[in-house]
Write an enzyme that holds these catalytic residues in place. Structure first.
Site, short mmCIF file in Angstrom:
data_model
loop_
_atom_site.label_atom_id
_atom_site.label_comp_id
_atom_site.label_asym_id
_atom_site.label_seq_id
_atom_site.Cartn_x
_atom_site.Cartn_y
_atom_site.Cartn_z
N MET A 130 0.84 -1.20 0.00
CA MET A 130 0.00 0.00 0.00
C MET A 130 0.87 1.24 0.00
O MET A 130 1.80 1.38 0.79
CB MET A 130 -0.96 -0.01 1.20
CG MET A 130 -0.33 -0.33 2.54
SD MET A 130 -1.61 -0.60 3.79
CE MET A 130 -2.11 1.05 4.07
N ASP A 131 0.57 2.14 -0.94
CA ASP A 131 1.31 3.39 -1.07
C ASP A 131 0.44 4.51 -0.50
O ASP A 131 -0.66 4.76 -0.99
CB ASP A 131 1.64 3.66 -2.54
CG ASP A 131 2.51 2.56 -3.13
OD1 ASP A 131 3.34 2.00 -2.38
OD2 ASP A 131 2.36 2.25 -4.32
N VAL A 132 0.96 5.19 0.52
CA VAL A 132 0.18 6.22 1.20
C VAL A 132 0.66 7.60 0.74
O VAL A 132 1.85 7.84 0.58
CB VAL A 132 0.34 6.06 2.73
CG1 VAL A 132 -0.26 7.25 3.47
CG2 VAL A 132 -0.32 4.76 3.17
#
Lengths: 266, 207
Positions: A130-132
């Protein structure tokens, strides 16, 4: 006791290992990923993550060939990801020598694919990446498709969804922290760690070895580094020493292969 | 004619390539064998495996590989089970119902209890503590870390079968040996120098 893991991440664009700064990749570090791999192997890193960040899906074939070449020298777990949007390609990567699949955009675009892969290969095989990215007001959101598409959902909610779909591990990355040298997005990592029971890998922003300690303190089971490892000699060894000195339980440096007296426990 | 190569049993489950890479890196040669008739040519046989016990043992029976493996075991071949391969050598597993194994070890395969508060599967690097000597441990250091991924663990009925144990909420048997048969719960092919040392010791065993 189970050790905290130190993970090296290889970012590949069009077959070359590149530096990543806020998901831009202008600087080529190694033209041959196998060279980078050999160094990591020697330096007692606990796991390798290899990501294909090429903009073109046609890079799949070349990437799986690199995974195949790297796996011949990789005697630690190898996780591979990028452009996994169908079962055939997932299987191809596993047959090429990957032990785990790193899934990112499919969590949004084809969640059932994630469930099917988890059922077929086991949850331990599925790493949800997951890229925040924080919006103008500083609120963390999820970005998929190589950071190009923002989804208005909190990281911890996204992580919970990923685990429900079958992920056995979370690879947390921050686009804002990527290459920014200010350490991990600890606030978001801590929330994710408190929300899910699966191991969380902290990634994005490490510039000092103490950033690794901060990631573990925030609750991560593993800490990942990309850029920094390429520019420091013996870097993974130094990172391990720093973690151990800070009281973090890590795998000690590999024993010599030269014959020694067999150690016996009582 | 006995082959100098190691047979890696292919029964449709597991990371054959990783095992093959590790054997070759350690100076050995290996052949992937799916046909039970071909197994008779090998005195060293690796039984790898990742996946569910019930499905795996059914595959071994359906293909005739279980009969061929039993024959090789009785003929004195060195058989090495890795992860699920080790568990298949036990009497029975409680994974999704009760399944009978190859019964080479009087041992049970039991699920990790969630009460220990530790997450299942047991995944990552953990220490391997030797409890007695064996040629497969020659030159290696007790307490070295190895890479594990499993939700079930082996408990031997006969403590003399146990080569090494590991602590994960409880002590479980992480390496076992009886006669010419050995089982390893972790992945030596993914455990860097320690694991490659085990593979090398296995390759050097006289047949």
């Amino acid at each position: 006791m189970l050790k905290k893991r130190l993970i090296a991440v290889l970012i590949l664009r069009d077959g070359q290992v590149v530096q990543s700064v806020r998901f831009k990749h202008t600087n080529v570090i190694h033209s041959d990923a196998v060279h980078a791999m050999e160094a990591f192997n020697k330096w007692a890193v606990d796991e390798i993550v290899i990501l294909n960040v090429s903009r073109d899906s046609a890079s799949r074939e070349q990437f799986s060939e690199i995974v195949e070449r790297i796996s011949r020298y990789c005697f630690v777990p190898l996780a591979a990801g990028g452009w996994i949007d169908n079962e055939d390609y997932a299987q191809k990567l596993l047959r090429s020598g990957a032990d785990k699949l790193v899934i990112n955009t499919a969590l949004a675009d084809d969640p059932q694919l994630v469930s099917r892969l988890a059922l077929r290969y086991g949850r331990q095989c599925i790493v949800a990446s997951m890229d925040v990215k924080r919006d103008a007001s500083g609120l963390p959101q999820i970005a998929v498709d190589r950071g190009g598409r923002v989804i208005d959902i909190a990281p911890e909610a996204w992580a919970r969804k990923a685990v429900e779909l079958g992920a056995g591990e979370i690879l947390f990355n921050s686009i804002d922290h990527d290459g920014a040298r200010k350490g991990y997005d600890l606030e978001s990592i801590q929330k994710v760690c408190e929300t899910v029971e699966v191991p969380v890998i902290a990634f994005g922003g490490v510039f000092t070895w103490n950033h690794l300690v901060e990631g573990i303190t925030a609750g991560a089971a593993a800490v990942a580094v990309a850029n920094l490892f390429h520019y420091t000699e013996q870097s993974t060894r130094k990172a391990k020493t720093h973690l151990a000195n800070a009281g973090v339980l890590v795998r000690q440096q590999g024993q010599s292969l030269t014959p020694a007296k067999t150690g016996m426990a009582a | 004619m006995v082959s100098q190569s190691v047979a890696i049993v292919d029964y449709g489950m597991g990371n054959l390539r990783s095992v093959q890479n590790a054997v070759e890196h350690s100076g050995g040669r290996s052949v992937i064998v799916a046909n039970p008739m071909e197994l008779s040519a090998y005195d060293k046989i690796i039984l790898p495996g990742v996946g569910a016990f019930g499905q795996a043992i059914a595959c071994l029976h359906q293909t005739g590989l279980s009969i061929a493996l039993n024959e090789r075991r009785e003929a004195g071949a060195h058989i090495l089970g890795i992860c699920l391969g080790m568990q298949l050598m036990c009497s029975a597993s409680e994974e999704d119902g009760i399944h009978e194994g190859l019964n080479w070890f009087s041992a049970q395969v039991i699920r990790f209890l969630p009460e220990t508060g530790l997450s299942v599967p047991h995944m990552g690097w953990n220490g391997v503590d030797f409890v007695r000597d064996d040629p497969i441990l020659a030159g290696l250091t007790s307490g070295s870390d190895a890479y594990f991924v499993h939700s079930y663990h082996v408990r031997c009925d006969d403590p003399t079968d146990v080569l090494a144990t590991t602590d994960y909420g409880l002590r479980f048997d992480s390496m076992i040996q009886h006669g010419n048969v050995r089982g390893i719960q972790f992945h030596p092919e993914k455990s860097q120098e320690f694991g490659l040392g085990i593979i090398r010791n296995y390759l050097e065993m006289p047949c």
